[in-house]
Design an enzyme around this catalytic site. Sequence first.
Site, mmCIF file in Angstrom:
data_model
loop_
_atom_site.group_PDB
_atom_site.id
_atom_site.type_symbol
_atom_site.label_atom_id
_atom_site.label_comp_id
_atom_site.label_asym_id
_atom_site.label_seq_id
_atom_site.Cartn_x
_atom_site.Cartn_y
_atom_site.Cartn_z
ATOM 1 C CE LYS A 265 -20.160 -4.948 2.733
ATOM 2 N NZ LYS A 265 -19.468 -5.646 1.631
HETATM 3 N N1 GLU Z 1 -18.909 -9.222 1.929
HETATM 4 C C1 GLU Z 1 -18.482 -9.854 0.716
HETATM 5 C C2 GLU Z 1 -18.204 -8.822 -0.348
HETATM 6 O O1 GLU Z 1 -17.913 -7.684 -0.064
HETATM 7 C C3 GLU Z 1 -19.406 -10.984 0.287
HETATM 8 C C4 GLU Z 1 -20.805 -10.618 -0.047
HETATM 9 C C5 GLU Z 1 -21.730 -11.816 -0.288
HETATM 10 O O2 GLU Z 1 -21.254 -12.929 -0.353
HETATM 11 O O3 GLU Z 1 -22.932 -11.555 -0.404
HETATM 12 O O4 GLU Z 1 -18.196 -9.107 -1.519
#
Ligand code: GLU
Length: 417
Positions: free
Chosen positions: A106
């Site tokens: 993240k």
């Molecule tokens: N931010 C999204 C999540 O929390 C998508 C992550 C992604 O597609 O890599 O799952």
Amino acid sequence: MSGHVDVLAMAREQLSVAANYLELDSGLHQVLSRPMRQLIVNFPVVLDNGEVMVFEGYRVQHNSSRGPTKGGIRYHQDVDVNETTALAMWMTWKCAVANIPFGGAKGSVKVDTKQFSRREIEKLTRRYVTEINIILGERSDIPAPDIGTNAQVMAWIMDTFSMQKGYTVPGVVTGKPVDLGGSLGRVEATGRGVIVAAEEACKTIGLNFNGARVVVQGFGNVGSVAASIAAQHGAIVVGISDAVGGIYNPKGLPVDELVHRYSGREGGIREYKDAQPVSNSELLELDCDILIPAAIAAQITGDNADKIKAKLIVEGANGPSTPDADKILHDKGILVVPDILANAGGVIVSYFEWVQDLQNFFWEEDAVNERLTKIMRHSFAQVHEAMMIHKTDMRTAALIIGVKRVADATIRRGIFP
Ligand code: GLU
């Protein structure tokens, strides 16, 4: 961004519960409870008025034993390195539960995007990516959208990374605009997946989705799409909220009108008058069948879990319920479809986007949606089965599956050197 709640402690507590079920070796438990890499960057941006402002950002990679790390980038004024680490850990379990070949990561920048122009956000994005690009790559770590970011931000990320490489690298980021190597269906994927999970959950508790009364907290990408698809599938959306506040009408709200005419207005969806205004916390306690928290973490806590009237909670957001709340909801007999299962649709279609980019071969939207639905249903069935076998709640069951897959990969690969 979650008030006083320590979301990293929350993520670690969830891991410990699964580790106990799995009788995980303590060394392995330690490996999984810590992120493999945390990068903190402080970088300057020249604002439109000529002043220089320094921003703080992070990219945290939690675990890569099942593949390159994957996870969104969040722009929000309250982010910190611990919260970003918790979100990276949840990405690891989410990818493992969906059985897609990624680990978790993240990223985030501490910024209130409303205070800055488009040009300033572009410059901030390009500089942030330049600072973290030493750990990004289509084979190593692949960002995507999250709160406060969108397809345009992903386009700038792709362009910045590509400029520095000297050639276009579409696979370094997902959630891009479709004409730049994005996937059809990616924007809707998380909300669509939430509704697949809700419909599967309804079957297991004998609730008819058609006609069910639904409340959605959050009207961003996840909440607005989940609410529209719920309405298309015959549910009655009785309550919705956005950052300003919520609205309630037991006869149902016109979701598409709210999406097209009210979202993005300064007064938010509250400007729609044929409904009763409610606060974001009152919204959670409304009389309904299905509650979809799709905003931010730590919304359902030990303080309000007892007042929730829904029969089913489907977590569109990451970490909306605390461990204290989980116990209360479980005792009340409310089924909670956890975030790492319910909101996996986004990263599942990100996986499809990445595969399409690596192959330079693009799929039709129906193929994307069909494959997404298939993976969501299959993951749901596996987690539901584990819940029955272990006689536990659905979050613990999902963690048992996700943590076990990551632990098994770590053991098989062995610890280097
Ligand atoms: N931010 C999204 C999540 O929390 C998508 C992550 C992604 O597609 O890599 O799952």
